[in-house]
Design a protein around this motif. Structure first.
Motif, PDB file in Angstrom:
ATOM      1  N   GLY A  97      37.408 -54.093 -29.576  1.00  0.00           N
ATOM      2  CA  GLY A  97      37.714 -53.642 -28.570  1.00  0.00           C
ATOM      3  C   GLY A  97      36.751 -54.617 -27.296  1.00  0.00           C
ATOM      4  N   VAL A  98      36.291 -53.975 -26.381  1.00  0.00           N
ATOM      5  CA  VAL A  98      35.423 -54.551 -25.265  1.00  0.00           C
ATOM      6  C   VAL A  98      34.237 -53.831 -25.743  1.00  0.00           C
ATOM      7  CG1 VAL A  98      34.833 -54.362 -22.872  1.00  0.00           C
ATOM      8  CG2 VAL A  98      37.282 -54.531 -23.471  1.00  0.00           C
ATOM      9  N   GLY A  99      33.445 -55.067 -26.098  1.00  0.00           N
ATOM     10  CA  GLY A  99      31.953 -54.581 -26.550  1.00  0.00           C
ATOM     11  C   GLY A  99      30.811 -54.579 -25.534  1.00  0.00           C
ATOM     12  N   HIS A 100      29.552 -54.606 -26.032  1.00  0.00           N
ATOM     13  CA  HIS A 100      28.435 -54.453 -25.049  1.00  0.00           C
ATOM     14  C   HIS A 100      27.187 -54.930 -25.592  1.00  0.00           C
ATOM     15  CE1 HIS A 100      28.049 -50.510 -27.006  1.00  0.00           C
ATOM     16  NE2 HIS A 100      26.521 -50.652 -26.829  1.00  0.00           N
ATOM     17  N   TYR A 101      26.301 -55.318 -24.461  1.00  0.00           N
ATOM     18  CA  TYR A 101      25.168 -55.722 -25.129  1.00  0.00           C
ATOM     19  C   TYR A 101      23.983 -54.564 -25.032  1.00  0.00           C
ATOM     20  CZ  TYR A 101      20.201 -57.976 -25.155  1.00  0.00           C
ATOM     21  OH  TYR A 101      19.095 -58.361 -25.448  1.00  0.00           O
ATOM     22  N   GLU A 102      23.195 -54.248 -25.998  1.00  0.00           N
ATOM     23  CA  GLU A 102      22.548 -52.729 -26.113  1.00  0.00           C
ATOM     24  C   GLU A 102      20.967 -52.916 -26.393  1.00  0.00           C
ATOM     25  OE1 GLU A 102      24.511 -49.633 -27.995  1.00  0.00           O
ATOM     26  OE2 GLU A 102      22.437 -48.718 -28.642  1.00  0.00           O
ATOM     27  N   LEU A 103      20.298 -52.545 -25.389  1.00  0.00           N
ATOM     28  CA  LEU A 103      18.743 -52.757 -25.689  1.00  0.00           C
ATOM     29  C   LEU A 103      18.248 -51.085 -25.785  1.00  0.00           C
ATOM     30  CD1 LEU A 103      17.692 -55.075 -22.550  1.00  0.00           C
ATOM     31  CD2 LEU A 103      17.480 -55.402 -25.030  1.00  0.00           C
ATOM     32  N   THR A 104      17.406 -50.915 -26.834  1.00  0.00           N
ATOM     33  CA  THR A 104      16.752 -49.638 -27.197  1.00  0.00           C
ATOM     34  C   THR A 104      15.463 -49.804 -26.909  1.00  0.00           C
ATOM     35  OG1 THR A 104      18.511 -48.900 -28.365  1.00  0.00           O
ATOM     36  CG2 THR A 104      16.685 -47.694 -28.631  1.00  0.00           C
ATOM     37  N   ILE A 105      14.647 -49.012 -26.106  1.00  0.00           N
ATOM     38  CA  ILE A 105      13.277 -49.152 -25.933  1.00  0.00           C
ATOM     39  C   ILE A 105      12.696 -47.814 -26.284  1.00  0.00           C
ATOM     40  CG2 ILE A 105      11.399 -49.979 -24.213  1.00  0.00           C
ATOM     41  CD1 ILE A 105      13.948 -51.290 -22.967  1.00  0.00           C
ATOM     42  N   ALA A 106      11.507 -47.968 -27.101  1.00  0.00           N
ATOM     43  CA  ALA A 106      10.623 -46.703 -27.210  1.00  0.00           C
ATOM     44  C   ALA A 106       9.415 -46.828 -26.126  1.00  0.00           C
ATOM     45  CB  ALA A 106      10.153 -46.428 -28.600  1.00  0.00           C
ATOM     46  N   VAL A 107       9.286 -45.784 -25.240  1.00  0.00           N
ATOM     47  CA  VAL A 107       8.416 -45.879 -24.341  1.00  0.00           C
ATOM     48  C   VAL A 107       7.066 -45.417 -24.855  1.00  0.00           C
ATOM     49  CG1 VAL A 107       7.937 -44.724 -22.064  1.00  0.00           C
ATOM     50  CG2 VAL A 107      10.373 -45.425 -22.591  1.00  0.00           C
ATOM     51  N   ALA A 108       6.072 -45.930 -24.616  1.00  0.00           N
ATOM     52  CA  ALA A 108       4.614 -45.538 -24.798  1.00  0.00           C
ATOM     53  C   ALA A 108       4.206 -44.297 -24.175  1.00  0.00           C
ATOM     54  CB  ALA A 108       3.586 -46.832 -24.572  1.00  0.00           C
ATOM     55  N   PRO A 109       3.388 -43.741 -24.926  1.00  0.00           N
ATOM     56  CA  PRO A 109       2.670 -42.345 -24.351  1.00  0.00           C
ATOM     57  C   PRO A 109       2.275 -42.479 -22.837  1.00  0.00           C
ATOM     58  CG  PRO A 109       2.030 -42.649 -26.607  1.00  0.00           C
ATOM     59  CD  PRO A 109       2.632 -43.736 -26.130  1.00  0.00           C
ATOM     60  N   GLY A 110       2.587 -41.415 -22.062  1.00  0.00           N
ATOM     61  CA  GLY A 110       1.874 -41.631 -20.702  1.00  0.00           C
ATOM     62  C   GLY A 110       2.419 -42.784 -19.733  1.00  0.00           C
ATOM     63  N   LYS A 111       3.592 -43.399 -20.149  1.00  0.00           N
ATOM     64  CA  LYS A 111       4.062 -44.604 -19.564  1.00  0.00           C
ATOM     65  C   LYS A 111       5.457 -44.219 -18.944  1.00  0.00           C
ATOM     66  CE  LYS A 111       0.844 -47.219 -20.570  1.00  0.00           C
ATOM     67  NZ  LYS A 111      -0.308 -47.567 -19.640  1.00  0.00           N
ATOM     68  N   LYS A 112       5.724 -44.709 -17.851  1.00  0.00           N
ATOM     69  CA  LYS A 112       6.946 -44.284 -16.816  1.00  0.00           C
ATOM     70  C   LYS A 112       8.211 -45.126 -17.393  1.00  0.00           C
ATOM     71  CE  LYS A 112       4.656 -42.537 -12.686  1.00  0.00           C
ATOM     72  NZ  LYS A 112       3.224 -43.141 -12.893  1.00  0.00           N
ATOM     73  N   THR A 113       9.504 -44.364 -17.541  1.00  0.00           N
ATOM     74  CA  THR A 113      10.588 -45.081 -17.900  1.00  0.00           C
ATOM     75  C   THR A 113      10.865 -45.813 -16.606  1.00  0.00           C
ATOM     76  OG1 THR A 113      11.883 -43.374 -17.087  1.00  0.00           O
ATOM     77  CG2 THR A 113      11.520 -43.322 -19.206  1.00  0.00           C
ATOM     78  N   GLY A 114      10.670 -45.712 -15.654  1.00  0.00           N
ATOM     79  CA  GLY A 114      11.045 -46.371 -14.495  1.00  0.00           C
ATOM     80  C   GLY A 114      10.247 -47.875 -14.327  1.00  0.00           C
ATOM     81  N   ASP A 115       8.836 -47.942 -15.019  1.00  0.00           N
ATOM     82  CA  ASP A 115       8.186 -49.192 -14.947  1.00  0.00           C
ATOM     83  C   ASP A 115       8.705 -50.025 -16.222  1.00  0.00           C
ATOM     84  OD1 ASP A 115       6.629 -48.048 -12.914  1.00  0.00           O
ATOM     85  OD2 ASP A 115       5.061 -47.691 -14.459  1.00  0.00           O
ATOM     86  N   VAL A 116       9.409 -49.341 -17.221  1.00  0.00           N
ATOM     87  CA  VAL A 116       9.721 -50.152 -18.148  1.00  0.00           C
ATOM     88  C   VAL A 116      11.182 -50.918 -17.702  1.00  0.00           C
ATOM     89  CG1 VAL A 116      11.047 -49.741 -20.368  1.00  0.00           C
ATOM     90  CG2 VAL A 116       8.956 -48.707 -19.968  1.00  0.00           C
ATOM     91  N   GLU A 117      11.957 -49.898 -17.098  1.00  0.00           N
ATOM     92  CA  GLU A 117      13.219 -50.350 -16.571  1.00  0.00           C
ATOM     93  C   GLU A 117      12.991 -51.689 -15.550  1.00  0.00           C
ATOM     94  OE1 GLU A 117      16.764 -48.432 -15.481  1.00  0.00           O
ATOM     95  OE2 GLU A 117      15.621 -46.518 -15.713  1.00  0.00           O
ATOM     96  N   ALA A 118      11.858 -51.581 -14.723  1.00  0.00           N
ATOM     97  CA  ALA A 118      11.780 -52.809 -13.859  1.00  0.00           C
ATOM     98  C   ALA A 118      11.334 -54.108 -14.504  1.00  0.00           C
ATOM     99  CB  ALA A 118      10.632 -52.176 -12.745  1.00  0.00           C
TER     100      ALA A 118
END
Lengths: 498, 452
Positions: free
Chosen positions: B328-349
């Motif tokens: 069907g309609v597929g997608h591109y996917e990224l999975t990221i394990a965030v390091a201890p004490g780090k912010k998900t917002g910084d990863v996304e940036a």
């Protein structure tokens, strides 16, 4: 495909891998089926009674003047190769005060040499579409550096492979980053019930023996310095302490010439033997319960100490393992899954090293059927001891083992692994040639004898990972229960500890 | 494809370039025969005498996308029923015979297909064909067997989803990203829907989807072509065909705004981010360009995100990316394990910054070479076993009506240019087509509830 799911959790590898001209188990006429809800044999399928004669290629073997053993297995179907350097020192050779030296040495090999930094190595390897990696573990007798790629890139890959083996620089900043990642990994792995079960099982099997260590502690990680790793490398990475093995679209003469060029100047030297204490007997039978509060399943692992790899009982135990839990046609699977519907899978496994290995049965079951599952696991362990295996079932198990030779021909890396196994454990040079005959010679009495000898229920160790509030009382019906938290620390509780 | 009876030529051909030297690139071509039996079963044959082994793979054109609402997980539950017996084969006798004769077998279900495969020593060709044909012809189902397999599948769900850290993230992600039911639900399905599955459902599903004209069979390995084709006809050709199965509506409405969710996971110890961009149709030039893009962004330790997130900034401990190419309609996917004490917002940036860079400027020459070389190597490596070849042939036949993709797929990727990568980065990696799922550890009440 990430989301695909399968009928069985794994394509079950035969516990053993064989090489060379096989055969010898004659096919049996099907016997009347045993009544079982898990298995119904109608016997109407056309089956060839022959076990295919398999002729495997011989590997070329030689030794460089510096003592490096070389194994070359030609396989020209595809223009690819896979190679490895097996250094005969691993976690078992860790210095007493520096657990993890072997593991971290391997982990850092790709992160800097005298002439390349970590990023350059990564870019060069990936640009070739190649793989290059290294690993060792706390309980491993070896450290392995592995690489693979297209034959047209052999020279470049061999050069990178040699550089990380011969000239690693263990940069301090890369070590710091590895420490940070490893500390995070310590936290992540404690969320995995299988990790928790394996960690505890190794601990109760091996006590103070190095094989009891599955994972480093945070403290041990902090103690590893560039000097410790450099020293581990310089002490153990010697050509006379290593085996180079390659399989694929290559010619022995060409490989030897390349090795002389890349590894010829590698200096031999004395390597101190690893500290290998004998494994002590386990304590009396006990149940170790790890309380994982949000678990909806109980992970169960039950087992005993067995034998070293070179022990003559290996063959009989291999057949026993096949009968008990060697796949989707074995007793544990047919009973716990196909008859009772308790689990997605139930298997057994035999491990054997240059120290005593284990026989273990394992399954994961919904919390509510923990008792029923323990009943069935215990029933099967007792049954293989108390009852002689029926002729038809016994013949099928042996035929499964011997028959699996043919499929290995499709996987040259497995064949190469056999040769390395033979060398690592000091097995006779005709070991794989005679393996099928040895299996064929095993009798039902042999299986019962080793079952009684090694499945010592008085010393059976049981590890359960699950919700202690729901399964503590259930498990107490099977013996003394000790409770731990997911950090591996004993839990004291008013009612649970007795 | 065509129906032919001519002798089958030798097959896995290794063409040595005329000027071949020891280290020159060798071209590998899979020479297959493609025919159709009278009942519509598509048959693909590849002779390969490198090992005394044969594989039979059958891909049925049915997956979780064919399920109806209130029966999620059914296609996979059905797959389990295929091992519980048919007219001439007892429950689990299929696996028993294959195991006992030194072979291996399994089956697997995803959104797009259900795949069954067995590999055996080559003298057991008749056995394997008989076993596969018998269950295609005459599946024998009982309530008792259905109940047992339902239990096994529910344990599989617990094992993979309910008892695993981050186990529920995938399911939630799929439900959030997709609007069309076909791809909006998980393959494993819900406990409720699994409970609702009836014997009647099994019989209906078998009739509609397990017809020879809804499947492709590949035989790969060490066989004599005339005898093998005769055996395939003997066992399969009399199985009656069925009316074509209902077409699946795979249309997916255009996404107009970013979607987000946060999941509290009591089993997780550290945060995890999954980012998906919807809209990629597989086996199109754009999809191949996206694969090159993925290699640049997330393939291996040299990739931009690994270098930035894991090595330079130490915001994450791992990065995994892939192009999910469904039918069907597929997608591109990224999975990221965030390091201890780090912010998900910084990863996304950082991810956003790297994506903007892909949109702004062409990738480097070495990055293009990396993607092409690793793709070439993996496409060659996948031919090592008869199983890998058989699986790919049947899937390409069922998905794209083009089994020759086994030979041409690499060429399609090899045609990708740096400009293509920049173009697809701008076309697909848009905020408005993005779904972001964040999994946060939920504080455990571990010791409090211990053993009482």
């Amino acid at each position: 495909m990430k989301r695909m799911i399968s009928r069985m959790s794994r394509a079950i590898p035969a516990t053993i891998v064989i090489a060379l001209v096989a055969i010898l188990v004659t096919a049996q006429t099907p016997q009347p089926p045993r009544p079982s809800k898990g298995l119904v044999i109608k016997g109407k399928t056309p089956v060839s009674n022959d076990v295919l004669k398999v002729k495997l290629p011989k590997a070329y073997e030689t030794k460089l003047s510096n003592g490096l053993q070389v194994i070359v297995l030609e396989q020209h179907k595809l223009p690819t190769f896979a190679m490895q350097m097996v250094v005969l020192s691993g976690g078992l050779a860790d210095p007493q005060d520096h657990h993890g030296a072997a593991q971290f040495t391997s982990s850092l090999l790709r992160d800097g040499t005298k002439t390349r930094n970590s990023k350059q190595i990564a870019e060069q390897v990936d640009s070739l579409g190649a793989t290059l990696g290294a690993n060792s573990s706390l309980s491993s007798p070896t450290s392995n550096v592995v690489a693979s790629g297209l034959t047209e890139n052999l020279d470049q890959i061999m050069e990178l492979f040699a550089d990380v083996i011969l000239n690693p620089s263990f940069p301090a900043d890369e070590l710091n980053k590895l420490r940070t990642r490893s500390l995070a990994q310590l936290r992540l792995q404690r969320a995995q019930p299988t990790f928790l079960a394996n960690e505890m099982f190794a601990k109760v099997m091996y006590g103070s023996h190095p094989a009891s260590r599955v994972s480093l502690t945070a403290d041990e990680i902090q103690h590893l310095t560039p000097d410790v790793l450099q020293k581990f490398h310089d002490t153990n990475f010697k050509p006379n302490n290593a085996i180079f093995a390659i399989v694929g679209d290559v010619k022995p003469a060409e490989i030897v010439a390349k090795l002389e060029k890349t590894f010829g100047a590698w200096k031999s030297g004395d390597v101190p033997p690893a500290n290998m204490p004998e494994v002590s007997e386990t304590g009396p039978a006990k149940i170790y319960l790890i309380n994982r509060a949000s678990s909806v399943q109980t992970n169960l692992v039950l087992g005993n100490l067995t034998i070293k790899r070179a022990d003559a009982d290996y063959y009989a135990l291999t057949v026993m393992n096949q009968v008990v839990g060697g796949g989707a046609s074995a007793r544990l699977f047919l009973n716990l899954r196909e008859d009772k519907g308790y689990t997605y899978g139930a298997y057994s496994g035999l491990s054997a090293n240059n120290y005593r290995g284990t026989f273990r049965a394992n399954t994961e079951v919904r919390t509510e059927v923990t008792k029923g599952s323990m009943d069935e696991l215990m029933y099967e362990l007792k049954r293989i001891r108390d009852e002689k295996v029926a002729q038809d079932e016994f013949d099928r198990a042996k035929r499964t083992i011997v028959g699996s030779f043919a499929l290995q021909l499709e996987n040259p890396q497995t064949l190469l692994g056999n040769i390395i196994t033979q060398k690592l454990y000091g097995l006779p040079s005709d070991y794989w040639d005679t393996f099928p005959q040895r299996i064929a010679a095993i009798t039902q009495d042999d299986v019962q004898r080793v079952a009684r000898k090694y499945l010592d229920l008085g010393h059976l160790q049981v590890v359960a990972v699950g919700d202690a509030s729901k399964i503590t009382d259930v498990l107490k019906q099977f013996g003394t229960v000790e409770i731990y938290d997911t950090e591996g620390k004993p839990v004291k509780s008013a009612s649970g500890g007795k | 494809m065509k129906t032919i009876k001519t002798t089958l030529a030798l097959s896995l051909v290794c063409l040595l370039a005329l000027t071949a030297s020891a280290q020159q690139a060798r071209k590998i071509k899979v020479d297959f025969k493609d025919l159709k039996l009278k009942n519509g079963l598509r048959v693909l044959l590849v002779e390969d005498h490198n090992a005394p082994v044969i594989t039979v793979a059958i891909t049925y054109d049915v997956g979780s996308r064919n399920e109806r609402k209130s029966r999620t997980g059914f296609a996979h539950l059905f797959e389990h029923m295929m091992f519980t017996g048919s007219q001439n084969v007892g429950k689990n006798e299929y696996s028993l015979l294959i195991d006992t004769n030194g072979g291996g077998n399994n089956a697997t279900t995803n959104e797009d297909r259900t795949l069954y495969f067995g590999t055996v020593p080559s003298n057991q060709l008749d056995m394997l064909l008989f076993l596969e044909a018998d269950r295609m012809r005459s599946l024998d189902v009982t309530q008792d067997n259905l109940d047992t397999q339902r239990n096994a599948v529910q344990e599989e769900r617990r094992l993979r989803v309910d008892n695993q850290p981050y186990g529920k993230t995938d399911e939630k992600f799929q439900e959030t990203m997709y609007d069309n039911f076909a791809y909006k639900h998980s393959v494993i399905g819900s406990m409720e829907d699994l409970n609702a599955a009836s014997l009647q459902d099994v019989k209906e599903f078998f009739r509609i989807y397990y017809a020879p004209n809804n499947a492709a069979l590949a035989l790969v390995g060490d066989f004599k072509p005339d005898a093998a084709l005769a055996a395939i006809k003997k066992y399969f050709e009399s199985i009656p065909s069925q009316p074509a199965s209902p077409k699946v509506d795979t249309t997916e409405p255009e996404q107009t705004a970013e979607r987000r969710f946060t999941l509290e996971d009591p089993l997780a110890r550290l945060p995890q981010i999954v980012i998906g961009y919807k809209g990629i149709v597989s086996n199109t030039p754009d999809a191949y360009a996206m694969q090159v893009l993925n290699q640049t962004l997330a393939g291996g330790q040299s990739s931009r995100l690994y270098q930035q997130l894991v090595k330079e900034k130490e915001l994450a401990t791992s990065v995994f990316g892939f192009v999910n190419g469904t039918r069907g309609v597929g997608h591109y996917e990224l999975t990221i394990a965030v390091a201890p004490g780090k912010k998900t917002g910084d990863v996304e940036a950082v991810v956003n910054e790297e994506i903007a860079r892909l949109q702004r400027e062409p990738i480097a020459d070495w990055e293009l070479a990396k993607a092409k070389n690793s793709s070439r190597r993996s496409s060659i490596q996948s031919l090592q076993s008869s199983l890998g070849t058989a699986i790919r042939l049947t899937q390409f036949a069922v998905f794209y009506n083009d089994p020759n993709l086994i030979n041409s797929q690499f060429d399609k990727l090899n045609a990708v240019t740096k400009e293509d990568v920049q173009r697809v980065a701008n076309k697909y990696l848009k905020t408005t087509s993005r779904t972001v799922g964040i999994t946060m550890p939920q504080a455990a009440k571990q010791t409090a509830s211990a053993a009482n």
